[in-house]
Design a protein around this motif. Structure first.
Motif, PDB file in Angstrom:
ATOM      1  N   VAL A  52       0.869  -1.174   0.000  1.00 63.05           N
ATOM      2  CA  VAL A  52       0.000   0.000   0.000  1.00 63.05           C
ATOM      3  C   VAL A  52       0.907   1.225   0.000  1.00 63.05           C
ATOM      4  CG1 VAL A  52      -1.985  -1.033   1.161  1.00 63.05           C
ATOM      5  CG2 VAL A  52      -0.154  -0.054   2.520  1.00 63.05           C
ATOM      6  N   LYS A  53       0.379   2.344  -0.498  1.00 64.66           N
ATOM      7  CA  LYS A  53       1.200   3.555  -0.512  1.00 64.66           C
ATOM      8  C   LYS A  53       0.336   4.752  -0.128  1.00 64.66           C
ATOM      9  CE  LYS A  53       0.551   4.368  -5.430  1.00 64.66           C
ATOM     10  NZ  LYS A  53       1.152   4.648  -6.726  1.00 64.66           N
ATOM     11  N   GLY A  54       0.992   5.781   0.386  1.00 63.50           N
ATOM     12  CA  GLY A  54       0.272   6.986   0.782  1.00 63.50           C
ATOM     13  C   GLY A  54       0.904   7.620   2.007  1.00 63.50           C
ATOM     14  N   GLN A  55       0.050   8.247   2.828  1.00 67.75           N
ATOM     15  CA  GLN A  55       0.525   8.950   4.019  1.00 67.75           C
ATOM     16  C   GLN A  55      -0.353   8.584   5.215  1.00 67.75           C
ATOM     17  OE1 GLN A  55       0.156  13.115   2.981  1.00 67.75           O
ATOM     18  NE2 GLN A  55       2.338  13.329   2.563  1.00 67.75           N
ATOM     19  N   VAL A  56       0.276   8.568   6.378  1.00 64.13           N
ATOM     20  CA  VAL A  56      -0.481   8.493   7.628  1.00 64.13           C
ATOM     21  C   VAL A  56      -0.061   9.717   8.443  1.00 64.13           C
ATOM     22  CG1 VAL A  56      -1.027   7.127   9.663  1.00 64.13           C
ATOM     23  CG2 VAL A  56      -0.436   5.980   7.526  1.00 64.13           C
ATOM     24  N   VAL A  57      -1.053  10.496   8.869  1.00 65.42           N
ATOM     25  CA  VAL A  57      -0.752  11.747   9.581  1.00 65.42           C
ATOM     26  C   VAL A  57      -1.408  11.689  10.965  1.00 65.42           C
ATOM     27  CG1 VAL A  57      -0.884  14.254   9.536  1.00 65.42           C
ATOM     28  CG2 VAL A  57      -0.686  12.983   7.379  1.00 65.42           C
TER      29      VAL A  57
END
Lengths: 156, 119
Positions: A52-57
């Motif tokens: 999976v790819k992306g951001q966790v903020v």
């Protein structure tokens, strides 16, 4: 964004708060938004790549960030803790993301996470991913925590 | 007294590992990335290393491979939040002696280091 990506973060956050801080974390609300833009004063951004790819903020208020540092280093004096607050919340976010990625990756997949970046005093000038986001909020005796999960399946 | 090198990008984690380990070992140094870890290893020749993985500049997996290539006898224990099966296998197959997943109990760290010197 698949809803099932949220559960590993819920499990990881509750477990990590208990083990690292000795604090009980309770789920509050869950909602969907268009980007992982945080709403509180201190935010920690972690990039995710692999299956999976992306951001966790992650996002919390100043007093909560200080309480995290105090819980991680109970023997340190307040002046020293203030210098270590960013490091403490970064590490907390790193551990939660690491734990969640173990669950998401399962037996055979691989997920890599970037070192955390901390933003203090609002994130209005940061360009976040434009990606549907699940926003989880939690309550605890030291205050509230928000986790914005903006992940998508990597192209095969 | 045996001496260790602590490698982690988080000051909080370096401090906790120092507190745990200093009851039984001397701490030769602390590094906050893989590149610095290799420099300090060359300088101090520690008896063991605790190595984080997710770090800027050079990550712990690259540092592990670099250290084992230069010092095949190096005793390196990975201490990381990134502990998926694939990463644990990669680290152990490249010469790491153990893999501790954060969050950890202090006893787990002490046990891992003690085992390095058994037999």
């Amino acid at each position: 964004m698949r809803a099932e990506y949220a559960n590993p973060f819920i499990t990881a956050a509750i477990t990590t708060f208990q083990k690292e801080l000795k604090v009980k974390l309770n789920r509050n609300a869950i909602n969907v938004k268009e980007a992982p833009v945080p709403s509180k004063q201190v935010s920690i951004i972690i990039g995710v790549t692999g299956m999976v790819k992306g951001q966790v903020v992650y996002s919390m208020d100043d007093n909560v960030a200080f309480a995290v540092a105090k819980a991680m280093l109970p023997d340190k004096l307040p002046a020293e803790l203030r210098k270590l607050t960013n490091s403490a919340v970064s590490e907390l976010a790193n551990i939660i993301t690491g734990q969640a990625s173990i669950i998401l990756a399962g037996e055979s997949q691989k997920i890599e996470i970037t070192p955390p970046a901390v933003i203090c005093g609002g994130a209005s000038s940061i360009d976040f991913l434009s990606l549907q986001t699940i926003c989880l909020s939690f309550l605890s005796e030291i205050g509230s925590l928000e986790i914005n999960i903006a992940l998508t399946e990597a192209a095969i | 007294m045996r001496k260790g090198l602590i490698v982690d990008d988080a000051a909080v984690m370096r401090m906790r590992l120092r507190d745990i380990l200093s009851s039984k070992y001397s701490i030769a140094g602390e590094a906050e990335n893989g590149r610095q870890a290799i420099e300090l290893y060359r300088a101090y020749k520690p008896d063991f290393v605790t190595m984080d993985i997710s770090m800027a500049e050079m990550n712990g997996m690259e540092a592990l491979k670099g250290l084992i290539a230069e010092f095949p006898e190096a005793k390196i224990v990975m201490v990381s939040a990134v502990g998926q099966k694939a990463q644990v296998f990669e680290a152990l197959s490249h010469g790491a002696k153990d893999f501790i997943i954060k969050p950890f109990e202090p006893e787990r760290v002490l046990l891992a280091i003690e085992r390095l010197f058994e037999g």
